[in-house]
Design a protein around this motif. Structure first.
Motif, mmCIF file in Angstrom:
data_model
loop_
_atom_site.group_PDB
_atom_site.id
_atom_site.type_symbol
_atom_site.label_atom_id
_atom_site.label_comp_id
_atom_site.label_asym_id
_atom_site.label_seq_id
_atom_site.Cartn_x
_atom_site.Cartn_y
_atom_site.Cartn_z
ATOM 1 N N THR A 137 24.569 20.875 104.324
ATOM 2 C CA THR A 137 25.185 19.557 104.191
ATOM 3 C C THR A 137 24.126 18.477 104.015
ATOM 4 O O THR A 137 24.288 17.555 103.215
ATOM 5 C CB THR A 137 26.054 19.251 105.420
ATOM 6 N N GLN A 138 23.024 18.597 104.751
ATOM 7 C CA GLN A 138 21.959 17.603 104.640
ATOM 8 C C GLN A 138 21.314 17.634 103.257
ATOM 9 O O GLN A 138 20.969 16.595 102.708
ATOM 10 C CB GLN A 138 20.918 17.838 105.739
ATOM 11 N N ASN A 139 21.151 18.828 102.715
ATOM 12 C CA ASN A 139 20.614 18.907 101.362
ATOM 13 C C ASN A 139 21.567 18.259 100.361
ATOM 14 O O ASN A 139 21.142 17.579 99.427
ATOM 15 C CB ASN A 139 20.383 20.367 100.968
ATOM 16 N N HIS A 140 22.860 18.478 100.581
ATOM 17 C CA HIS A 140 23.838 17.911 99.666
ATOM 18 C C HIS A 140 23.860 16.387 99.760
ATOM 19 O O HIS A 140 24.137 15.703 98.774
ATOM 20 C CB HIS A 140 25.214 18.502 99.961
ATOM 21 N N LEU A 141 23.556 15.883 100.941
ATOM 22 C CA LEU A 141 23.481 14.437 101.152
ATOM 23 C C LEU A 141 22.443 13.821 100.218
ATOM 24 O O LEU A 141 22.680 12.763 99.632
ATOM 25 C CB LEU A 141 23.085 14.174 102.608
#
Lengths: 225, 225
Positions: A137-141
């Motif tokens: 999720t953080q990468n997608h952010l």
DNA sequence: CGTCCAGTTGACAGTATTCAATAGCGGTGG
DNA sequence: CCACCGCTATTGAATACTGTCAACTGGACG
């Protein structure tokens, strides 16, 4: 949205022929029942009581959040082997829908909690699952916050290629352009145009709308960083 | 980026006068040492070995990822009481920098792991921490993927107001416009213009650039959904 | 063969970015 | 005490990227 789910008893779970590797996913799978869902059927709704967690066996699932006026954000796509619906809270914070016909294993959350409380190894595995989801999720952010349309699409294609069972340069997308758009924070038209542009620049080929060949992975990777 | 950190022995941790509530955060805090950081100093770098986890005592910290060409995405701001740097992997997946002068408690990750393995309650608390971070990140994903500049800023202001110790309608922002922009996936100019516009429409007042008064919270909330 | 739906393409509009100049604030030193 | 400096924030004008609206294409299926 025709939810036509049927349940069948679980056959001995065997995704590999190796002698009992017992990954967390195997453990989870052995505790549940297999359920099938039609394309576009809802597996669970946003705010629904979180009574089960799920593991994808075949097909693909989208995890989404909706805004009051209908805008949609797909948090992630779950493919074979992925776990979803795993919550701390008593209610789901997003909905889950079948992107394609799919089979999932459904496990009672209460059973899992009970086992985890006296099985530190399982507890650790569940934590690792949450942590992995957080990383993704953080990468997608970063993708949604700071990347251009081209970069988003390139990142998406490389990710899908890596996750696909073949692992090669050919990807068959299970999801529609609308799904991709809602995952990447774009519109369907921008996704389409971007794919066309990548095809024109020979980075990819599109034998059909759902099949993508990564012709020039390094060009795509250049758009990734 | 003048990193001038000094260490001092830990005074008895007491954020409240109540008799030993022993929240996970207290437990963590009691295991570490207090360290201070100057404004804009780096607490740890992206890809650095993750040897410690941190709890903010005073001030604010930004958690960021960088793209090759300098584009930056701030994943979150950590205020007093927040935990950061908590990883599954051996390396940090983002950097942490002091937004303002700040004091943090630094706890050895190895110690924490050791304790967690025979303290199921602590283990559960650590998992809950990861899960809470996941929830926050997923909400932010929706903001970055599907909200307009106005909606992003409104969401941000409401969030900061809720988190501020006063809890009221007045917020003192510890971070610069650039930080806000990098958090919301916007440019500094857009943030500034949007704030000006919210002031013109009487939704907020700006006595100074870092102080915000939420004059019409319902208008802001209308921009939130 | 016609319908239906997903996807593509085109023209135009709009929001946010870029580049540039100005204003405001805080600190320092004369 | 005030002038000056540096940095942050605001404002303006022009541009660009993505979104919107609309028409069209193509494949699947009956």
């Amino acid at each position: 949205m025709t939810q036509k789910a049927y349940v069948q008893s679980l056959p001995p779970v065997q995704w590999s022929e190796e002698p009992a590797p017992r990954t967390p996913r195997d453990v989870l799978a052995s505790l549940g029942v297999v359920t099938s869902f039609d394309r576009n059927s809802e597996i669970f709704a946003e705010d629904a009581a979180a009574e089960h967690i799920f593991i994808v066996l075949t097909g693909a699932v989208r995890i989404c959040k909706l805004l009051g006026d209908g805008r949609r954000q797909i948090e992630t796509f779950c493919l074979a082997g992925d776990v979803f619906g795993w919550e701390t809270a008593a209610r789901h914070r997003f909905s889950a829908e079948a992107v394609s016909e799919c089979k999932v294993v459904r496990v009672k959350r209460a059973i899992l909690f009970a086992r985890a409380s006296d099985d530190p190894e399982l507890a650790h595995a569940l934590w690792a699952l949450t942590a992995a989801e957080l990383t993704r999720t953080q990468n997608h952010l970063l993708v949604l916050g700071r990347k251009t349309a081209q970069e988003r699409v390139a990142t998406f294609l490389l990710d899908m290629a890596q996750r696909s069972t073949t692992g090669g340069t050919e990807v068959t997308l299970p999801m529609s352009r609308q799904d991709i758009a809602d995952y990447l924070g774009l519109t369907i038209e921008t996704v389409s145009r971007t794919l066309t542009h990548l095809e024109e620049t020979a980075a990819i080929a599109l034998p059909s709308s759902r099949r993508v060949l990564l012709k020039d992975s390094s060009a795509l990777r250049g758009l990734n960083a």
